[in-house]
Design a protein around this motif. Structure first.
Motif, PDB file in Angstrom:
ATOM      1  N   THR B  42       0.814  -1.212   0.000  1.00 32.05           N
ATOM      2  CA  THR B  42       0.000   0.000   0.000  1.00 32.05           C
ATOM      3  C   THR B  42       0.849   1.264   0.000  1.00 32.05           C
ATOM      4  O   THR B  42       0.358   2.339  -0.282  1.00 32.05           O
ATOM      5  CB  THR B  42      -0.914   0.042   1.239  1.00 32.05           C
ATOM      6  OG1 THR B  42      -0.107  -0.243   2.384  1.00 32.05           O
ATOM      7  CG2 THR B  42      -2.037  -0.959   1.122  1.00 32.05           C
ATOM      8  N   ARG B  43       2.124   1.129   0.372  1.00 37.43           N
ATOM      9  CA  ARG B  43       2.990   2.301   0.362  1.00 37.43           C
ATOM     10  C   ARG B  43       4.350   1.927  -0.216  1.00 37.43           C
ATOM     11  O   ARG B  43       4.779   0.774  -0.140  1.00 37.43           O
ATOM     12  CB  ARG B  43       3.150   2.855   1.771  1.00 37.43           C
ATOM     13  CG  ARG B  43       1.841   3.495   2.288  1.00 37.43           C
ATOM     14  CD  ARG B  43       2.054   4.326   3.540  1.00 37.43           C
ATOM     15  NE  ARG B  43       2.670   3.575   4.614  1.00 37.43           N
ATOM     16  CZ  ARG B  43       3.875   3.860   5.134  1.00 37.43           C
ATOM     17  NH1 ARG B  43       4.572   4.861   4.658  1.00 37.43           N
ATOM     18  NH2 ARG B  43       4.351   3.129   6.107  1.00 37.43           N
ATOM     19  N   GLN B  46       7.117  -0.412   1.334  1.00 39.29           N
ATOM     20  CA  GLN B  46       6.816  -1.838   1.459  1.00 39.29           C
ATOM     21  C   GLN B  46       7.388  -2.652   0.309  1.00 39.29           C
ATOM     22  O   GLN B  46       7.464  -3.872   0.372  1.00 39.29           O
ATOM     23  CB  GLN B  46       5.301  -2.038   1.511  1.00 39.29           C
ATOM     24  CG  GLN B  46       4.671  -1.435   2.751  1.00 39.29           C
ATOM     25  CD  GLN B  46       3.171  -1.361   2.639  1.00 39.29           C
ATOM     26  OE1 GLN B  46       2.588  -1.814   1.665  1.00 39.29           O
ATOM     27  NE2 GLN B  46       2.545  -0.768   3.650  1.00 39.29           N
ATOM     28  N   ARG B 117       5.209   0.547  -8.775  1.00 38.15           N
ATOM     29  CA  ARG B 117       4.330  -0.578  -9.070  1.00 38.15           C
ATOM     30  C   ARG B 117       4.469  -0.996 -10.546  1.00 38.15           C
ATOM     31  O   ARG B 117       4.696  -2.172 -10.836  1.00 38.15           O
ATOM     32  CB  ARG B 117       2.893  -0.160  -8.769  1.00 38.15           C
ATOM     33  CG  ARG B 117       1.869  -1.170  -9.168  1.00 38.15           C
ATOM     34  CD  ARG B 117       0.497  -0.734  -8.746  1.00 38.15           C
ATOM     35  NE  ARG B 117       0.244  -1.146  -7.361  1.00 38.15           N
ATOM     36  CZ  ARG B 117      -0.948  -1.085  -6.789  1.00 38.15           C
ATOM     37  NH1 ARG B 117      -1.969  -0.591  -7.436  1.00 38.15           N
ATOM     38  NH2 ARG B 117      -1.115  -1.511  -5.559  1.00 38.15           N
ATOM     39  N   ARG B 265       3.426  -4.328   5.689  1.00 42.53           N
ATOM     40  CA  ARG B 265       2.151  -3.636   5.601  1.00 42.53           C
ATOM     41  C   ARG B 265       1.409  -3.696   6.937  1.00 42.53           C
ATOM     42  O   ARG B 265       0.783  -2.741   7.370  1.00 42.53           O
ATOM     43  CB  ARG B 265       1.317  -4.311   4.515  1.00 42.53           C
ATOM     44  CG  ARG B 265       0.005  -3.632   4.297  1.00 42.53           C
ATOM     45  CD  ARG B 265      -0.785  -4.334   3.233  1.00 42.53           C
ATOM     46  NE  ARG B 265      -2.194  -4.012   3.450  1.00 42.53           N
ATOM     47  CZ  ARG B 265      -3.142  -4.290   2.592  1.00 42.53           C
ATOM     48  NH1 ARG B 265      -2.864  -4.937   1.485  1.00 42.53           N
ATOM     49  NH2 ARG B 265      -4.378  -3.964   2.853  1.00 42.53           N
TER      50      ARG B 265
END
Ligand SMILES: Nc1ncnc2c1ncn2[C@@H]1O[C@H](COP(=O)(O)OP(=O)(O)OP(=O)(O)O)[C@@H](O)[C@H]1O
Ligand SMILES: [Mg+2]
Lengths: 287, 268
Positions: B42-43, B46, B117, B265
């Protein structure tokens, strides 16, 4: 003016893991109006060499000159070179697309802006050269012909353009022996009548001995010999070393000699061998 | 000529590294695990465990880095577009503004995250396709599809069609080049002139290509039947692969990456 290759190297997939040196330091000269053979075992680089002659491939090193013009990717240079050098590829019948044989043969002429009358006469002439009867074949589909007839249409489609240099990559593979001789014989008379230069890639040494005055012999991408065909076939060692075989006439002459027979035969081709044998027999009164 | 290589085989970079020797099925599974990990995060921070595992894989594969850079090229536009959109249109604290343009802190953070990503996803798939030959890969996909045959989906046939298609892509590209060379030698002008002229220019290439492809398909069908191929019978493989220690390592490494991302996470 000649076609010249100076120090030509060609590397397939240069810089990739599959990199392969197909040609190394090629220096050859093909004189205008000559009938030249290019021979060598499978994979020796014949087709690769041929594709340099009209700018389909560009040498990695060295230069190719056609009539004094250095080949480059420049559009003008390319189109003027392609106008001069025609290539009949290995398996040329794979290129067929037109509805009729006439259209197929006329394709090149149209691309070069021939007039309607010029197209008609060139197509007819080209068909006669390869021994196809225009009356019977003109409006058939190229796909409904036999393999050998297709091959002849493909050859005609290049001849029709009336180029100064005609390169044929194994044109006679798959033709019966009669048509082989017709096609090559007609090319020879075309050479004599219009000073067309014929460059023949072939695995058939009898053919080479019969028609080519000069040969370029390739071995693993290098020129192993360049010069008169007779001189090449006289050096049996070289012929062996380059993975080729002697033409029948040379083998026969050799066998005769080995068995102590001293007939004055001309071994330079099967035809000339037979002729000289005939005249010898006639001279010595045998019937 | 160069085109076919850079286009198809360009994806596959033959070699003998451990990554190349690992089984295609293991690599495919590992790739899926890594991709799941990419989406679990999510960030940006990570991604650290994932990037480490992927980086190790890239280094071990012995494939030059420029090959991966080349793999990123096709998506450069996509990356730039999303990054720009995220930077300018995410609401939040303003960092910089000019006229109607406004970059926010949140925007920068999000853009960086999406950049990571996309790059990670691409590099993962490039590593898979570069180190695995297309044929091995289709075999692995076939293994993946196998359970589907229970519910009546002809997975074996789908796999066969896929591997035949894969097998013929380079052949057909080569054929295309041959035909182009022959037509160009006959004075054909390809890709020149008006739109209509260009379309017309394709005819002398497309027709011979269709003819030869159909002939090839026909020959192949005859050859397959002559060798006893029947639809619906059980297939055996020429290359039987057994699960080896490399495969286990590959799976464990990808598992570690996924676990790392998940733990991070949850706890950080
Ligand atoms: N597109 C290509 N990519 C990579 N290597 C190639 C390519 N085309 C040919 N080669 C290689 O280059 C070498 C020379 O090939 P070429 O086709 O010139 O041989 P050839 O003398 O014409 O053979 P043949 O008598 O069989 O027609 C061969 O070893 C071949 O494997
Ligand atoms: Mg060849």
């Amino acid at each position: 003016m000649p076609i010249e290759l100076k120090n030509v190297d060609y590397v397939y997939d240069s810089g990739e893991p599959f990199e392969y040196f197909a040609l190394r330091g090629i220096n050859v000269r093909i004189d205008e109006g000559s009938f030249v053979g290019i021979v060598g075992r499978t994979g020796s680089g014949k087709s690769t060499l041929v594709e340099h002659l009209n700018g389909l491939l560009f040498s990695s090193h060295g230069e190719v000159l056609v009539d004094g013009l250095t080949l480059s990717r420049d559009r003008k240079v390319l189109s003027s070179v392609r106008r001069k050098v025609g290539i009949v590829f290995q398996y040329p019948e794979d290129q067929f697309f037109a509805e009729t044989i006439f259209e197929e043969i006329a394709f090149g002429c149209r691309n070069y802006g021939f007039s309607k009358e010029q197209i008609d006469t060139s197509v007819q002439k080209a068909m006669t050269i390869v021994g196809l009867d225009p009356g019977r074949f003109l409006s058939l589909s190229p796909f409904q012909l036999s393999g050998g007839e297709q091959r002849r249409v493909a050859i005609a489609s290049v001849i029709a353009m009336g180029q100064k240099y005609i390169v044929l990559d194994e044109p006679t593979a798959g033709l019966d022996s009669g048509s082989k001789l017709t096609v090559l014989g007609e090319l020879e008379s075309l050479r004599q009548s219009s000073n067309v230069t014929v460059i023949l890639v072939s695995h058939n040494m009898d053919e080479v001995a019969e028609f080519c005055e000069r040969v370029i012999v390739l071995d693993e991408g290098s020129v192993a010999f360049q010069g008169s065909t007779e001189e090449f076939f006289r050096s049996a060692d070289l012929v062996n070393r380059t993975g080729l075989e002697l033409p029948q006439s040379y083998r026969l002459a050799r066998a005769l000699k080995d068995s102590g027979c001293t007939l004055p035969v001309d071994e330079s081709s099967s035809d000339r061998f037979l002729d000289s044998l005939h005249s010898w027999l006639a001279d010595s009164g045998v019937r | 000529m160069a085109m076919s290589r850079s286009f198809v085989l360009g994806q596959h970079y033959p070699g003998v590294s451990v990554i190349h020797r690992a089984g295609a099925l293991a690599k495919l599974t590992a790739t899926i695990i890594l991709m799941v990990a990419v989406f679990v995060a999510t960030r940006t921070p990570q991604y650290l465990p994932l990037a480490l595992v992927l980086g190790a894989g890239i280094l071990l594969s012995g494939i030059p880095l420029r090959f991966f850079v080349r793999g990123l090229k096709p998506i450069v536009f996509l990356i730039v577009l999303t990054v720009v959109v995220q930077m300018f249109f995410t609401p939040g604290t303003t960092l910089w503004s000019w006229w109607f343009l406004r970059i926010t802190r949140e925007g920068v953070v999000l853009a960086l995250f999406i950049l990571c990503r996309l790059v990670l996803l691409t590099l993962t798939s490039v590593l898979l396709t570069a180190s695995t030959s297309p044929i091995e890969l289709t075999d692995a996909i076939a293994d993946f599809l196998k359970p589907l045959s229970r519910v009546g989906i002809p997975s074996a046939e789908i796999a066969l069609v896929m591997s035949i298609a894969m097998r013929f892509v380079p052949t057909i590209l080569e054929e295309t080049e041959r035909i182009v060379r022959a037509q160009v030698s006959r004075g054909a002008k390809i890709g020149e002139g008006s739109l209509v002229a260009r379309m017309k220019g394709f005819i002398p290439i497309l027709i011979p290509l269709f003819v030869s492809s159909f002939r090839r398909a026909d020959d192949l069908a005859v050859a397959m039947e002559a060798r006893g191929f029947r639809v619906g019978s059980e297939r055996t493989r020429y290359h039987e692969r057994h699960f080896g220690s490399i495969d286990v390592c590959v799976l464990v490494a990808s598992g570690i990456a996924l676990a790392g991302v998940m733990l991070w996470r949850l706890f950080l």
